[in-house]
Design a protein around this motif. Structure first.
Motif, short mmCIF file in Angstrom:
data_model
loop_
_atom_site.label_atom_id
_atom_site.label_comp_id
_atom_site.label_asym_id
_atom_site.label_seq_id
_atom_site.Cartn_x
_atom_site.Cartn_y
_atom_site.Cartn_z
N ALA A 259 3.06 9.51 2.59
CA ALA A 259 2.10 8.40 2.84
C ALA A 259 2.67 7.70 4.55
O ALA A 259 1.80 7.37 5.01
CB ALA A 259 2.74 7.17 1.94
N GLY A 260 4.23 7.82 4.57
CA GLY A 260 4.28 6.58 5.54
C GLY A 260 4.08 7.90 6.98
O GLY A 260 3.64 7.03 8.05
N THR A 262 1.40 10.08 7.30
CA THR A 262 0.07 9.92 7.03
C THR A 262 -0.39 8.49 7.50
O THR A 262 -1.03 7.98 8.71
CB THR A 262 -0.68 10.52 5.46
OG1 THR A 262 0.13 11.24 5.33
CG2 THR A 262 -1.99 9.85 6.37
N ILE A 263 0.20 7.40 7.71
CA ILE A 263 0.30 6.32 8.04
C ILE A 263 0.24 6.36 9.10
O ILE A 263 -1.08 5.83 10.56
CB ILE A 263 0.56 5.31 7.44
CG1 ILE A 263 0.23 4.91 5.95
CG2 ILE A 263 0.89 3.97 8.06
CD1 ILE A 263 1.03 3.96 5.32
N GLU A 264 1.41 6.50 9.69
CA GLU A 264 1.37 6.90 10.91
C GLU A 264 0.88 7.68 12.14
O GLU A 264 0.16 7.69 13.47
CB GLU A 264 3.26 7.55 11.53
CG GLU A 264 4.10 6.20 10.75
CD GLU A 264 4.75 5.20 12.28
OE1 GLU A 264 3.69 5.04 13.16
OE2 GLU A 264 4.86 4.34 11.54
N VAL A 266 -2.60 8.32 11.22
CA VAL A 266 -3.71 7.67 11.27
C VAL A 266 -3.84 6.16 12.47
O VAL A 266 -4.89 6.17 13.02
CB VAL A 266 -4.32 7.03 10.16
CG1 VAL A 266 -5.15 5.93 9.90
CG2 VAL A 266 -3.99 8.01 8.55
N LEU A 267 -2.57 5.41 12.56
CA LEU A 267 -2.95 4.66 13.47
C LEU A 267 -2.29 5.20 14.73
O LEU A 267 -2.94 4.14 15.91
CB LEU A 267 -1.25 3.74 13.14
CG LEU A 267 -1.58 3.04 11.77
CD1 LEU A 267 -0.24 2.55 11.34
CD2 LEU A 267 -2.38 1.67 11.35
N PHE A 283 -0.67 -3.55 11.72
CA PHE A 283 0.79 -2.95 11.41
C PHE A 283 1.96 -2.87 12.72
O PHE A 283 3.21 -1.94 12.51
CB PHE A 283 0.25 -1.16 11.20
CG PHE A 283 0.30 -1.59 9.80
CD1 PHE A 283 0.86 -1.74 8.44
CD2 PHE A 283 -1.74 -1.79 9.22
CE1 PHE A 283 0.48 -1.50 7.45
CE2 PHE A 283 -1.81 -1.58 7.45
CZ PHE A 283 -0.62 -2.09 7.07
N LYS A 291 8.09 -0.44 7.01
CA LYS A 291 6.57 0.04 7.31
C LYS A 291 6.95 1.15 5.68
O LYS A 291 6.32 0.65 4.57
CB LYS A 291 5.90 1.22 8.01
CG LYS A 291 5.54 -0.43 9.09
CD LYS A 291 5.40 1.18 10.48
CE LYS A 291 4.79 0.74 11.05
NZ LYS A 291 4.10 1.28 13.12
N VAL A 295 5.68 0.89 1.74
CA VAL A 295 4.66 2.28 1.37
C VAL A 295 6.38 2.38 0.21
O VAL A 295 5.14 2.76 -1.25
CB VAL A 295 5.01 3.49 2.44
CG1 VAL A 295 4.39 4.98 1.68
CG2 VAL A 295 3.82 3.39 3.31
#
Length: 346
Positions: A259-260, A262-264, A266-267, A283, A291, A295
Motif C-alpha cells: 500500500a505504501g 502504491t501511494i508513492e 500515485v503521488l 502528503f 507515511k 498506512v
C-alpha cells in the motif's frame, strides 16, 4: 513529533512514539533486500562482500556479511547469503525450473561443503495446513531420505558410495504442537548427532516481484517466524553446535509495504501530471516513516498484521517445493542426477 500527523491530515489517528517509529523498516527475510533498503545509493560497507552472476533467466547474488559492523548496518547475522532470482518461474516454465534446480544444487554444494559420509538432518518448518507457510513440509515429502536404508536395508544402496545419510522431519508449529520448534530440533540433534542441519522455511519479502521467484540460501541459520513478526528461538550453529544451513522462498509481503509503495507511485504520477495538486500538498508534509505509520495503522485493525500472498500460491508452492527438493537431492547425494531426482517427485 513537532506537528502530529492527525493535525496535518485533519482527522484523529494515533502514531507510534518517535523511538518506535525510527526502529521500523519494511519486513524482509532476504539479505539482498536488506542491502537495497539502506538509505540512498548503497556505498561499499567494510566487512561486506557482494558479487552478482547472470545465467540464462537467473540472477545469482552473493552477499557475505563478515563483521559485526556490517551485521549492524545491513541488519542480518554474519554469514553468507546466496540469492537466486528467476522472475520467469512465475510463468511455470519447466525448462527454467530445471535450470534453477541445477543452479540451486550447485550453490548449495559450494556453501555446505559436506564430507562424503556426512549425515544430514533436514527440518521443514511451517504449518502444512496454511498454504503460504507449507514450503518446509512439502519439501520434506519429496526428499530422498536414506538414514533408515543405511541402518536396515544397506543392500538397496549397494556400497553406499555417492549417497549420504539423510533424514527429514516437519515438526509443525508451536500453536499445534505446544512445543518450540527449536526444542524439537535440539532433541533430534542430541539423539541423532548429524553432521549438519538444513532448515527450510517460507519467508517474507519486501518486494512483491520476488515472491515465489526467489530462493535464498544462508549459512547463518534461521529464526522461525521472524518475517511476519512472530519471533521464535533461533536455529543456528550457536544453538545446535553444528553447521546450520537455511533455505527459504518468500511467499508473502506485508500489506502495508504494498500500500505504501502504491501511494508513492500515485503521488509521483500526480506530481508529474498535476503540479501543485492538493493531495501532494498534504502528503508531502509527511516524511517516509510517517507515511508508512499511517498506512500500517489503516491496515492493522485490532492489532493484526496483514500479509499478502498471490492467489496462485498453491501452484507456485508446488513448483517451488519441487525445485528445492530436487536440488537438495542432487546436492546431498553426489550419485544422483537431476533425472534421478525427478523420480522422487509426487
Amino acid at each position: 513529533m513537532t506537528k502530529s500527523i492527525h493535525k496535518r491530515l485533519g482527522r484523529p489517528i494515533s502514531i507510534l512514539p518517535t523511538k518506535q517509529r525510527l526502529a521500523y523498516s519494511p519486513r524482509t527475510d532476504l539479505a539482498i533486500e536488506a542491502r537495497e533498503m539502506m538509505v540512498g545509493k548503497p556505498a561499499p560497507i567494510e566487512g561486506l562482500d557482494e558479487s552478482e552472476e547472470h545465467l540464462e533467466g537467473i540472477t545469482i547474488t552473493r552477499v557475505h556479511v563478515k563483521t559485526k559492523v556490517a551485521e549492524r548496518k545491513i541488519g542480518k547475522k554474519k554469514g553468507q547469503y546466496i540469492t537466486l532470482e528467476a522472475p520467469g518461474l512465475r510463468r511455470r516454465d519447466p525448462d527454467l525450473q530445471e535450470r534453477v534446480t541445477e543452479a540451486f544444487a550447485n550453490e548449495l554444494k559450494s556453501l555446505i561443503q559436506l564430507p562424503e559420509r556426512a549425515s544430514i538432518l533436514v527440518i521443514g518448518l511451517g504449518n502444512r495446513d496454511v498454504t503460504p507457510d507449507a514450503l518446509g513440509p512439502q519439501v520434506v515429502q519429496k526428499l530422498f531420505v536414506t538414514r533408515h536404508l543405511f541402518h536396515y536395508m544397506p543392500q538397496i544402496l549397494g556400497d553406499g558410495k555417492g549417497y549420504r545419510s539423510v533424514s527429514a522431519v516437519a515438526p509443525g508449529v508451536l500453536g499445534i504442537t505446544g512445543i518450540e520448534t527449536s526444542e524439537i530440533v535440539q532433541g533430534l540433534v542430541e539423539n541423532m548427532r548429524p553432521d549438519a542441519v538444513i532448515v527450510i522455511d517460507a519467508l517474507a519479502a519486501r518486494s512483491l516481484s520476488r515472491v515465489n521467484s526467489t530462493i535464498q540460501i544462508a549459512d547463518s541459520g534461521i529464526q522461525p517466524g521472524a518475517g511476519v513478526g512472530n519471533h521464535r528461538k533461533p536455529i543456528n550453529q550457536e544453538t545446535l553446535g553444528i553447521p546450520v544451513l537455511a533455505i527459504g522462498i518468500p511467499t508473502v509481503v506485508e500489506a502495508a509495504t504494498i500500500a505504501g509503495d502504491t501511494i508513492e507511485l500515485v503521488l509521483e504520477e500526480l506530481r508529474r501530471k498535476v503540479p501543485g495538486n492538493a493531495a501532494n500538498a498534504i502528503f508531502d508534509r509527511f516524511n517516509t516513516r510517517e507515511k508508512v505509520d499511517l498506512v500500517r495503522e489503516v491496515l492493522t485493525p485490532v492489532g493484526h498484521n496483514l500479509v499478502v500472498t498471490p492467489k496462485e500460491i498453491d501452484e507456485f508452492l508446488t513448483d517451488m517445493a519441487k525445485v528445492v527438493a530436487q536440488g537438495l537431492n542432487v546436492a546431498l547425494h553426489p550419485a544422483m542426477t537431476l533425472e534421478d531426482a525427478a523420480l522422487f517427485m509426487h
